[in-house]
Enzyme design. Structure first.
Site, short mmCIF file in Angstrom:
data_model
loop_
_atom_site.label_atom_id
_atom_site.label_comp_id
_atom_site.label_asym_id
_atom_site.label_seq_id
_atom_site.Cartn_x
_atom_site.Cartn_y
_atom_site.Cartn_z
N CYS A 1 39.36 49.38 48.86
CA CYS A 1 38.65 49.64 47.60
C CYS A 1 37.55 48.61 47.37
O CYS A 1 36.39 48.97 47.12
CB CYS A 1 39.64 49.67 46.44
SG CYS A 1 40.78 48.27 46.40
N TYR A 2 37.89 47.34 47.44
CA TYR A 2 36.86 46.31 47.28
C TYR A 2 35.78 46.44 48.35
O TYR A 2 34.60 46.28 48.08
CB TYR A 2 37.48 44.91 47.41
CG TYR A 2 38.17 44.37 46.20
CD1 TYR A 2 37.47 44.11 45.03
CD2 TYR A 2 39.54 44.07 46.22
CE1 TYR A 2 38.12 43.57 43.91
CE2 TYR A 2 40.18 43.54 45.11
CZ TYR A 2 39.46 43.29 43.96
OH TYR A 2 40.09 42.74 42.86
#
Lengths: 344, 344, 344, 344
Positions: free
Chosen positions: D148-149
């Site tokens: 996600c990051y």
């Protein structure tokens, strides 16, 4: 005056630390938990550099010898066993759990689904609703500190219940609580992503504070009937509101009822009766030991709506526990409890 | 089918955009607001690149000529004036405000503290409680879309009220709403720092949805008595829960009542009756048009507790408005409304 | 010691009330605001029964005659005017706004987009970063209380900046603040529904605390270059975190840097340097005057990451203001400021 | 096209259900979890009446025979084992965990502290950063869905990194994520009372997405140096923002860089480049598959600040996974993914 805390790492326990660390008379002598022998700041980094106590294992003999007063911030079902161990020690006990509140052990079994404490122990326990039971608290050796919802509901209902102004079979209490009331136990229902932006009802007609509220109502009015009591989970950390509904027996105006409330709680520094048209919000007592009450009579229906708010960790747990300790030792009730609400 | 939206920049209006932008039949033809002639994404950056519409000034003639249907997402007190302007145009109107819901204009004056719409206009308005008024909605030219609280309360009460299973003078509705219900008006009470970590009661015994609920209850049961209705502000953005209490006339079990509810709402795709022991939470309908209902009969008190939840911007406003538009044009009720709840 | 507060109804002002109401030496003599002459509890019901002061109009002569010290909790652009009015009165002034922090009036004009205070007034103002400017504060007559972000950033950067351990053109400060920092002004961006479940960056490369931070950095190291400083809005009420990045000139280990920080802040009761591997979270200082700092050197990149947290209304505003007042009057720095963090 | 989901009861898994339930081509054939063979709505009541699937135990043979595509929404360390079991089945696999993203197994061991997948398996895995790796994804049999990051950071850095406009040793990524990213595991750090009103940094210089970001940066620019990457926990459920800092090699204006970004992402429907002066907030993409990007060049420092936001469960997990499935099967990238952001 030396105090010990058992169950320090729960939210009720750590709130006791916040209060007692600055109390003028009580001194934190030892803190105990089953969490392990670590400095308390490792569990609660906000205490780093402020409180350097180490958590200790529970040594009943040592506690009995060294401490004057023990706070049990342990869960229902656990406190009962600790009280037995401390029974023959020379310490006073304030139990924050539900284990010693219900005089009828069948009620305890039914609502808590746990084995009750022995009747002989419960019989000597004093129910610590500070504003209404001051006399008995003064001479108690074991204080059963009231439940958070029960405190809010009973302080809100007290004056009209005792004066028998309401029809006893019409009481409905709609309670809402912040999540710190559920403690630190790891359950799906306490996860941030489950509570946030959410609002749930739980234990519908099954909450264990029901018999506690009814027991106290009966002590005010023997005609008390079963109440309806609902509990909801608020997406906030601290705070309880109970919205209470009941039908009035006779026509009292809002202002007349407010006057009754002001008189009843006149000498009680932690109860604030809001003026006509003003109702309390939970954040307006956050971090403090206040219970704020507002009410309104609806002429259309003949019902009164009573709103009471507390900080569940303070007046609903640790704050009232220290208030009871103050009463027990003849101190001013507000000793160490003069926290202003933290707003905003 | 061309639709116009007036009052697009409020939260109800922007929720209409979310729905209508993907609706299979209705097409957003023009959007209007007094906010100024800017692209809608300047007011709502989340629409950047998705919806390039410009906000237009309100030209009643143009709307009347070009659009088939107008949604009024304007405040109470404003919609009334817009409806008059659109009266002789060839458009159908769905009004999300409270201006055309109350058949008795005195009720409107008293509870809204505003000048009422003319009786002749209100008389032709149809109350758009989709699940209970489908027949009239089909042929309406002006639909008074229900209030958010009223929707949750009435869907929860409908089956027991219509079957006259409850004592009519015992209905208590404890409502809780997220803050988007208060709209985007700039008031101290809507500031983040005031709402966050807080929970307030407001308009105690004075909420303007009271007569709307009572009016519908009377249509089900002419013996309806004044209700007690409380409203509280939740620190969440979307969601309403009404916790409803009433005394049952006769002994119905929880399971029997659930069966009644399942039958009543059998053909209604947006009503979900939860199974025995299960109660809905507000987040479980977030972003969707569902109304979820759970209930429990307490044998100790003879009262039923009914819990209903909706997303106040969807089933409580824009979602029900589009549902009504679907009914009005003979579409499937779920057209363009098949949003699953956004969880977590 | 009598104190007056001007701008009492803002969040900084009401936090001053919370502190000063229990301060052992300073006594709230008068509170002022343009909000109107009402009891303070009408604006802040949490003060009901605790603080019965009425808000007064601002009478400079009276303040000058009766008070020893004035806190200005007024916005930038307003304080400047008040200071002029109070210039020839016999009162000391602590200004919580940005009006007297910047020695270069061009910086003020450029970053604040407001007319600057006169140079002659700014010249006598002392920058109230308590831990680093104690000597000058002791003898000040006008104290420019630091900005909230600036306080967190400068306390975090102080030791490495002063010792010139970091390359001066590599400083990046990523700041995050709760919404109480934006005050009570009614703007769309402060509405609950806009802030909740959201996270925004704002004033990118334009925040007015930038020159304040650079000015202090230059006082520590004249080779200071322009910094990169970003500010974000957190969906919380209280708390600031600055995450600070800089490249180290030479190889220092995390433990060596921590030792430097511990030594630097050794005598400063409100600075807590976290042990190796431990980093502060904003809630761990909520309601208190602490600034907690953690740091880590990344050997892969040669950069240090420094994390500092404060409560923006306490150490970032009212708390530091009272700390400065304590210094000014030779009191213990912690007088009236011994609040433990409120956790959870 | 039949799909199976393994790990359905995590937040990534349930988000896959939300998408796939309305996908025009993919059909949910079976859902699997170790949670037990219960209807999915018992774990997720919001699905009651919508999705009646039962959770099944994992039967690799059956999955291999009946399904075309398998989504692994399982934790790192688990997916690796499942992929091995599915290796010789005739199914395509999209793995949402980190197990097959890192080409260098030593990186995996070091950052994940887990045993790596076999090199031979990792070698055939395609890194599923949809916008940058479309060609390889089209023919993949095993897709390693990005972190996600990493997704937010790489989409934000892509254009300047690939064009080599920034000095490779100056990249700092300050990441902030909602708590759903931590999943449903029961840890103290995920409790409501710990996350609420809080903001924490975690895994300082140790986050496992670091090597994933660096690997992709190296594929764009072989001179890439180690980056500084920080991660913070936001008190929200959904949303990631990465604030990215880097020094520009040469003088590009903000408008020139924006033009480069618009060109680069021109054909990519989920990337929205905000206009000059406009920056995205996380709520503006909530519930959608968008990645919104804003940027600004600071002439004072020669650095660019790039801000990118995603919904971590959508573009950061399930949304990108379905986008990759669409690419894999030659569908329009937006198939089943046309969710508008849910605002407010």
């Amino acid at each position: 005056m030396k105090v010990s805390i058992i169950g320090t790492t729960g939210y009720g326990g750590v709130e006791l630390l916040r209060i007692l660390n600055q109390h003028p008379v009580f001194q934190i002598h030892s803190i105990h938990s089953t969490r392990g022998e670590i400095p308390i700041w490792e569990e609660y980094p906000h205490l780093y550099g402020i409180l350097n106590e180490r958590i200790q294992v529970i040594d009943f003999d040592q506690i009995g010898e060294e401490s004057d007063l023990v706070f049990l911030a342990t869960p229902s079902g656990v406190s009962r066993k600790l009280v037995k161990e401390l029974a023959n020690k020379d310490v006073k006990i304030i139990d924050l759990s539900g284990d010693h509140r219900l005089q009828n052990s069948l009620d305890y079994s039914q609502w808590y689904k746990l084995e009750p404490a022995e009747d002989v122990v419960v019989d000597q326990a004093v129910y610590g609703l500070s504003e209404w039971n001051e006399h008995d608290i003064e001479s108690a050796s074991l204080i059963a500190n009231p439940g958070c919802y029960a405190t809010a509901a009973l302080l809100g209902l007290g004056p009209v219940a005792k004066e028998e102004l309401i029809e006893p079979d019409t009481i409905i209490i709609d309670g809402k609580s912040g999540t710190s009331g559920a403690g630190k136990s790891l359950t799906k229902g306490s996860l941030y992503a489950e509570v946030n932006e959410n609002f749930k009802i739980y234990k519908v007609n099954e909450h264990q504070h029901t018999p506690e509220i009814e027991q106290q109502l009966r002590s005010w009015n023997k005609h008390t009937k079963p109440i309806t009591f609902s509990t909801h989970l608020l997406p906030i950390t601290r705070g309880i509101m109970t919205t209470i509904y009941a039908r009035l027996k006779t026509n009292w105006s809002t202002e007349q009822l407010l006057e009754l409330y002001r008189e009843t709680y006149n000498k009680h520094p932690f109860i604030r009766i809001r003026p006509l048209g003003n109702f309390p919000a939970v954040k307006e007592v956050a971090g403090s030991n206040y219970c704020d009450i507002g009410l309104h009579v609806d002429e259309r229906t003949g019902r009164v709506t009573i709103v009471s708010v507390i900080d569940n960790l303070m007046k609903g747990a640790a704050g009232q526990a220290v208030q009871n300790a103050n009463i027990l030792y003849g101190l001013d009730q507000t000793s160490g409890l003069d926290f202003m609400p933290l707003y905003p």
